[in-house]
Design a protein around this motif. Structure first.
Motif, PDB file in Angstrom:
ATOM      1  N   THR A 237       1.062  -1.066  -0.107  1.00 13.13           N
ATOM      2  CA  THR A 237      -0.421   0.213   0.213  1.00 13.13           C
ATOM      3  C   THR A 237       0.908   1.241  -0.009  1.00 13.13           C
ATOM      4  N   ASP A 238       0.710   2.264  -1.189  1.00 11.63           N
ATOM      5  CA  ASP A 238       0.972   3.107  -0.953  1.00 11.63           C
ATOM      6  C   ASP A 238       0.961   4.503  -0.172  1.00 11.63           C
ATOM      7  N   LEU A 239      -0.607   4.430   0.612  1.00 13.89           N
ATOM      8  CA  LEU A 239      -1.783   5.417   1.539  1.00 13.89           C
ATOM      9  C   LEU A 239      -2.399   4.732   1.981  1.00 13.89           C
TER      10      LEU A 239
ATOM     11  N   MET B  80       4.995   4.328   6.520  1.00 18.53           N
ATOM     12  CA  MET B  80       3.873   4.503   5.882  1.00 18.53           C
ATOM     13  C   MET B  80       3.251   6.263   6.018  1.00 18.53           C
ATOM     14  N   SER B  81       3.184   6.772   4.012  1.00 21.29           N
ATOM     15  CA  SER B  81       2.104   7.668   4.751  1.00 21.29           C
ATOM     16  C   SER B  81      -0.030   7.893   4.941  1.00 21.29           C
ATOM     17  N   LYS B  82      -0.323   8.371   5.314  1.00 21.84           N
ATOM     18  CA  LYS B  82      -1.731   7.441   6.165  1.00 21.84           C
ATOM     19  C   LYS B  82      -2.303   9.414   6.501  1.00 21.84           C
ATOM     20  N   VAL B  83      -3.379   9.300   6.066  1.00 24.61           N
ATOM     21  CA  VAL B  83      -4.131  10.108   6.150  1.00 24.61           C
ATOM     22  C   VAL B  83      -5.727   9.805   7.114  1.00 24.61           C
ATOM     23  N   VAL B  84      -6.090  10.860   8.340  1.00 25.72           N
ATOM     24  CA  VAL B  84      -7.156  10.621   8.952  1.00 25.72           C
ATOM     25  C   VAL B  84      -7.849  11.884   7.916  1.00 25.72           C
ATOM     26  N   PHE B  85      -9.176  11.199   8.770  1.00 28.75           N
ATOM     27  CA  PHE B  85     -10.332  12.271   8.117  1.00 28.75           C
ATOM     28  C   PHE B  85     -11.051  12.327   9.301  1.00 28.75           C
ATOM     29  N   SER B  86     -11.190  13.860   9.895  1.00 34.21           N
ATOM     30  CA  SER B  86     -11.839  13.860  11.399  1.00 34.21           C
ATOM     31  C   SER B  86     -12.006  15.328  11.628  1.00 34.21           C
ATOM     32  N   SER B  87     -12.965  15.853  12.013  1.00 42.04           N
ATOM     33  CA  SER B  87     -12.890  16.592  12.661  1.00 42.04           C
ATOM     34  C   SER B  87     -13.332  16.968  14.309  1.00 42.04           C
ATOM     35  N   LYS B  88     -12.607  16.605  14.768  1.00 45.45           N
ATOM     36  CA  LYS B  88     -12.583  16.072  16.005  1.00 45.45           C
ATOM     37  C   LYS B  88     -11.313  15.666  16.625  1.00 45.45           C
TER      38      LYS B  88
ATOM     39  N   GLU C 250      -4.652  10.842  -8.548  1.00 53.41           N
ATOM     40  CA  GLU C 250      -2.985  11.067  -8.255  1.00 53.41           C
ATOM     41  C   GLU C 250      -2.483  10.065  -9.040  1.00 53.41           C
ATOM     42  N   ASP C 251      -1.349   9.777  -9.007  1.00 57.95           N
ATOM     43  CA  ASP C 251      -0.173   8.486  -9.756  1.00 57.95           C
ATOM     44  C   ASP C 251      -0.039   8.427  -8.709  1.00 57.95           C
ATOM     45  N   GLY C 252      -0.230   7.089  -8.505  1.00 59.67           N
ATOM     46  CA  GLY C 252       0.344   6.518  -7.102  1.00 59.67           C
ATOM     47  C   GLY C 252       0.175   4.644  -7.266  1.00 59.67           C
ATOM     48  N   GLY C 253       0.255   4.035  -5.917  1.00 56.03           N
ATOM     49  CA  GLY C 253      -0.203   3.281  -6.010  1.00 56.03           C
ATOM     50  C   GLY C 253      -0.778   2.639  -5.107  1.00 56.03           C
ATOM     51  N   PRO C 254      -1.319   1.627  -4.848  1.00 62.03           N
ATOM     52  CA  PRO C 254      -3.034   1.395  -4.310  1.00 62.03           C
ATOM     53  C   PRO C 254      -2.190   2.066  -3.121  1.00 62.03           C
ATOM     54  N   MET C 255      -4.081   2.835  -2.540  1.00 63.36           N
ATOM     55  CA  MET C 255      -4.880   3.061  -1.602  1.00 63.36           C
ATOM     56  C   MET C 255      -5.331   2.809  -0.426  1.00 63.36           C
ATOM     57  N   ASP C 256      -4.688   1.893   0.506  1.00 65.56           N
ATOM     58  CA  ASP C 256      -5.952   0.954   1.768  1.00 65.56           C
ATOM     59  C   ASP C 256      -7.405   2.159   2.423  1.00 65.56           C
ATOM     60  N   ILE C 257      -8.016   1.605   2.756  1.00 61.78           N
ATOM     61  CA  ILE C 257      -9.347   2.540   3.553  1.00 61.78           C
ATOM     62  C   ILE C 257      -9.503   2.010   4.198  1.00 61.78           C
TER      63      ILE C 257
END
Length: 187
Positions: A43-45, A83-91, A116-123
């Motif tokens: 996973t890329d992200l 690894m690169s991570k993104v967190v989605f939260s307003s809290k 975007e270009d890049g590898g797979p993303m997990d959610i």
């Protein structure tokens, strides 16, 4: 364009957590843990909702320092931190460990990231994945179904406005009667 993959352990009746956010039934075998570790490596992200982020970030930053950590857990912890991570939260107001916080429109940001270009993303995380599912953004579903009925809790799948047709990509049986299945979204 990046591929978006939604995968988690779930009970036979379709829940990723029992009532009270109990995931005690979901202890993976060494083989299943290795599968998830290999997924992480490929996973890329990784995209997290708040609750899953809080679960993961409460253990994995130091998971390799635990007294009984296995070699696989040590490797997973290292991979997770790097690894690169993104967190989605307003809290949540602060994130660490190579992570970026998004407080705005999750679907718009996931759509942008997919383009975007890049590898797979997990959610991960039922609420976040549910929003991506309803928006038609998920390309692959990975289910590690454990033979336990928990009777309620947090469902893996969300209510949808229309059908999502899938193609079976892989199925295999793992120790403990866990059935691993992968499905690709038919577009």
């Amino acid at each position: 364009m990046r591929k978006l993959i939604y995968g988690m352990n779930l009970s036979l009746d379709g829940y990723i957590a029992a009532p009270g956010d109990d995931i005690g039934w979901s202890v993976p075998s060494d083989e299943l843990f290795q599968f998830w570790s290999d997924q992480l490596q490929a996973t890329d992200l990784t995209l997290y909702g708040r609750k899953l982020w809080q679960t993961m970030s409460s253990y994995w930053p130091t998971g390799d320092q635990q007294p009984n950590a296995t070699p696989a857990e040590i490797e997973f912890a290292r991979r997770w931190r790097e690894m690169s991570k993104v967190v989605f939260s307003s809290k949540i107001h602060k994130v660490d460990w190579n992570t970026r916080l998004v407080t705005g429109d999750a679907v718009a940001e996931i759509t942008r990231l997919k383009a975007e270009d890049g590898g797979p993303m997990d959610i991960g995380g039922a609420t976040l994945a549910g929003a991506a599912m309803r928006a038609g953004l998920i390309d692959e579903y990975v289910l590690a179904t454990t033979p336990v009925l928990v009777g309620g809790g947090t469902p893996f799948f969300t209510a949808l406005d229309s059908w999502v047709n899938l193609n079976l990509v892989e199925t295999r049986t793992l120790p403990g009667g866990v059935i691993l299945t992968r499905y690709a979204t038919r577009r």
